[in-house]
Write a protein that holds these residues in place. Structure first.
Motif, PDB file in Angstrom:
ATOM      1  N   PRO A 150       0.785  -1.243   0.000  1.00  0.00           N
ATOM      2  CA  PRO A 150       0.000   0.000   0.000  1.00  0.00           C
ATOM      3  C   PRO A 150       0.813   1.286   0.000  1.00  0.00           C
ATOM      4  CG  PRO A 150      -0.918  -1.565   1.557  1.00  0.00           C
ATOM      5  CD  PRO A 150       0.379  -2.139   1.092  1.00  0.00           C
ATOM      6  N   ASP A 151       2.096   1.212   0.359  1.00  0.00           N
ATOM      7  CA  ASP A 151       2.892   2.438   0.395  1.00  0.00           C
ATOM      8  C   ASP A 151       3.714   2.660  -0.874  1.00  0.00           C
ATOM      9  OD1 ASP A 151       4.571   0.323   0.763  1.00  0.00           O
ATOM     10  OD2 ASP A 151       5.619   1.125   2.508  1.00  0.00           O
ATOM     11  N   ILE A 152       3.333   1.993  -1.979  1.00  0.00           N
ATOM     12  CA  ILE A 152       4.118   2.109  -3.204  1.00  0.00           C
ATOM     13  C   ILE A 152       4.075   3.518  -3.774  1.00  0.00           C
ATOM     14  CG2 ILE A 152       2.188   1.386  -4.664  1.00  0.00           C
ATOM     15  CD1 ILE A 152       4.229   0.028  -6.481  1.00  0.00           C
ATOM     16  N   LEU A 153       2.994   4.268  -3.531  1.00  0.00           N
ATOM     17  CA  LEU A 153       2.878   5.630  -4.063  1.00  0.00           C
ATOM     18  C   LEU A 153       3.259   6.698  -3.038  1.00  0.00           C
ATOM     19  CD1 LEU A 153      -0.409   5.342  -6.155  1.00  0.00           C
ATOM     20  CD2 LEU A 153       1.956   5.017  -6.873  1.00  0.00           C
ATOM     21  N   GLY A 154       3.853   6.293  -1.930  1.00  0.00           N
ATOM     22  CA  GLY A 154       4.387   7.259  -0.975  1.00  0.00           C
ATOM     23  C   GLY A 154       3.441   7.664   0.133  1.00  0.00           C
ATOM     24  N   ILE A 306      -8.122   5.074   2.700  1.00  0.00           N
ATOM     25  CA  ILE A 306      -8.139   4.154   3.836  1.00  0.00           C
ATOM     26  C   ILE A 306      -6.747   3.971   4.437  1.00  0.00           C
ATOM     27  CG2 ILE A 306     -10.211   2.974   3.035  1.00  0.00           C
ATOM     28  CD1 ILE A 306      -8.533   0.781   1.898  1.00  0.00           C
ATOM     29  N   VAL A 307      -5.711   4.001   3.601  1.00  0.00           N
ATOM     30  CA  VAL A 307      -4.348   3.884   4.142  1.00  0.00           C
ATOM     31  C   VAL A 307      -3.982   5.127   4.941  1.00  0.00           C
ATOM     32  CG1 VAL A 307      -1.908   3.743   3.524  1.00  0.00           C
ATOM     33  CG2 VAL A 307      -3.561   2.262   2.395  1.00  0.00           C
ATOM     34  N   ALA A 308      -4.377   6.306   4.454  1.00  0.00           N
ATOM     35  CA  ALA A 308      -4.092   7.546   5.178  1.00  0.00           C
ATOM     36  C   ALA A 308      -4.769   7.542   6.547  1.00  0.00           C
ATOM     37  CB  ALA A 308      -4.547   8.747   4.359  1.00  0.00           C
ATOM     38  N   CYS A 309      -6.022   7.087   6.606  1.00  0.00           N
ATOM     39  CA  CYS A 309      -6.711   6.983   7.900  1.00  0.00           C
ATOM     40  C   CYS A 309      -5.999   5.997   8.812  1.00  0.00           C
ATOM     41  CB  CYS A 309      -8.155   6.549   7.685  1.00  0.00           C
ATOM     42  SG  CYS A 309      -9.202   7.765   6.882  1.00  0.00           S
ATOM     43  N   SER A 310      -5.525   4.893   8.258  1.00  0.00           N
ATOM     44  CA  SER A 310      -4.833   3.880   9.057  1.00  0.00           C
ATOM     45  C   SER A 310      -3.549   4.427   9.657  1.00  0.00           C
ATOM     46  CB  SER A 310      -4.534   2.650   8.191  1.00  0.00           C
ATOM     47  OG  SER A 310      -5.704   2.101   7.650  1.00  0.00           O
ATOM     48  N   VAL A 311      -2.748   5.058   8.827  1.00  0.00           N
ATOM     49  CA  VAL A 311      -1.476   5.598   9.307  1.00  0.00           C
ATOM     50  C   VAL A 311      -1.711   6.747  10.284  1.00  0.00           C
ATOM     51  CG1 VAL A 311       0.700   6.646   8.594  1.00  0.00           C
ATOM     52  CG2 VAL A 311      -0.344   4.878   7.182  1.00  0.00           C
TER      53      VAL A 311
END
Length: 391
Positions: A150-154, A306-311
């Motif tokens: 999920p962090d492939i785009l930074g 969703i990844v931004a909320c998770s982090v």
């Protein structure tokens, strides 16, 4: 001076032309066989008992997580307390319609611990695990690469910089989460913008390159913030946040992330059949009427959300989005209509187990990012070794 002569390629013989034609024919046959093999995998039927078993396993992990902690709760106490709370909630609801249901006595101290401390944490851990797993599965399908996370785009790098910047200026926990969320969205937006600026031929390659550039840039900014931070106060707080933790989760955190996460899940679920089409290639997807550019933007936006909320609420939690999609794929196959929901359930349960270990393995809680990496590396080797045929 000697005469300069330019080398001229000799004319191709008939045998060479026939060999090239045969090689092209074999290449076309290989592509067709790969496409037919992929179609067969997509047609694989998943037995109902497998889906039921995954759901029951997740429910069991949730109940065990409620019982475990610094102050363990016996199964009898857990069931009686949860049952009493459910009964009283039903009685209050029925009272509005004139139906009388008797209340039962509940241990208020235990009920407070369950509902205000353990329940929000369990729900947030499940949401984060599901988010990272479904984002990883979506990216792997979109990029057609089993090593994508999920962090492939930074997103993680941007969120790290935003959170570290807020911690540097002694902002509140809510502001740290806000800055992390904004940092993740800005980083992924920068990767998409770089792709449009520098790439006009291969969209996927341009996104990967843009993600690499953005990740490097924001990691450098994070290092600069750590260099400027006070070594006795702010630097330890920044370092601890970067390792990931659910120790400070409360009901407010759950209320903040639940709506955007549900929106991201819904978007990915609506686009999951198009991910199957993308797995056949760009040209095949376009020939079937799929707007590949639009699908990519929707997947990127929903996954980043969703990844931004998770982090933002948990810090950096690695390896979940890389490992869990492979485990789900080995169980139900590569059909994204089944793979995405399966990844969500398995990701939620997996991260819940790791969080329980973080709470119980030592006298002080271990940052979850440490354990996900320690467990994820050998787990990934095992799963990927036995699941390579899925690609």
């Amino acid at each position: 001076m000697g005469e300069i002569r330019f080398w001229k390629k000799p004319p191709r013989s008939r045998a060479e032309g026939d060999a090239d034609a045969e090689q092209g024919r074999l290449s076309d046959e290989c592509e067709k066989s790969e496409t037919s093999a992929s179609a067969e995998l997509l047609d694989r039927k998943v037995e109902p008992w497998i889906k039921i078993a995954i759901g029951i396993a997740l429910l069991g992990i949730v109940l065990v997580s409620f019982a475990l902690g610094r102050y363990p709760i016996s199964p009898v106490e857990l069931i009686s307390t949860l049952g009493g709370l459910a009964n009283n909630a039903l009685a209050d609801f029925a009272a509005h319609f004139g139906v009388a249901i008797p209340h039962v006595e509940v241990n208020q101290q235990m009920a407070t611990a369950l509902m205000n401390i353990r329940l929000p944490r369990i729900l947030v851990v499940m949401l984060v695990g599901a988010a990272l797993a479904v984002a990883g599965a979506s990216y792997q399908g979109m990029f057609k690469n089993p090593l994508v996370s999920p962090d492939i785009l930074g997103a993680s790098a941007g969120a790290s910089f935003g959170a570290c910047l807020a911690l540097l200026f002694d902002m509140s926990n809510s502001m740290v989460q806000l800055f992390a969320f904004i940092g993740a969205m800005v980083a992924v937006g920068g990767a998409v913008w770089m792709n449009k600026m520098v790439n006009k031929y291969d969209a996927l390659l341009g996104l990967v390159l843009g993600g690499m550039l953005v990740t490097t840039l924001f990691q450098s900014f994070t290092s600069l913030v750590k260099f400027m931070a006070d070594a006795n106060d702010k630097l330890p707080a920044i370092t601890f946040w970067l390792m990931g933790s659910f120790s400070r989760i409360n009901q407010a955190d759950l209320a903040v992330i639940v709506a955007p996460m549900l929106a991201g899940f819904v978007l990915l679920m609506l686009e999951r059949w198009k991910l199957n089409v993308l797995s056949f290639g760009e040209e095949e997807a376009r020939s079937l009427g799929v707007n590949t550019g639009r699908v990519r933007l929707i997947v990127i936006f929903a996954s980043t959300l969703i990844v931004a909320c998770s982090v933002a609420v948990a810090g950096i939690v690695g390896w979940v989005g890389l490992v869990i999609p492979h485990l789900a794929r080995s169980i139900v196959g590569p059909n994204y209509k089944v793979l995405l929901p399966t990844s969500m359930f398995i990701g939620a349960g997996y991260l819940l187990i790791v969080d329980d270990l973080c709470r119980l393995m030592a006298s002080t809680e271990i940052p979850i990012g440490i354990l996900t990496a320690i467990i994820g590396v050998p787990f990934f080797i095992f799963i990927f070794r036995h699941n390579i045929k899925g690609w």
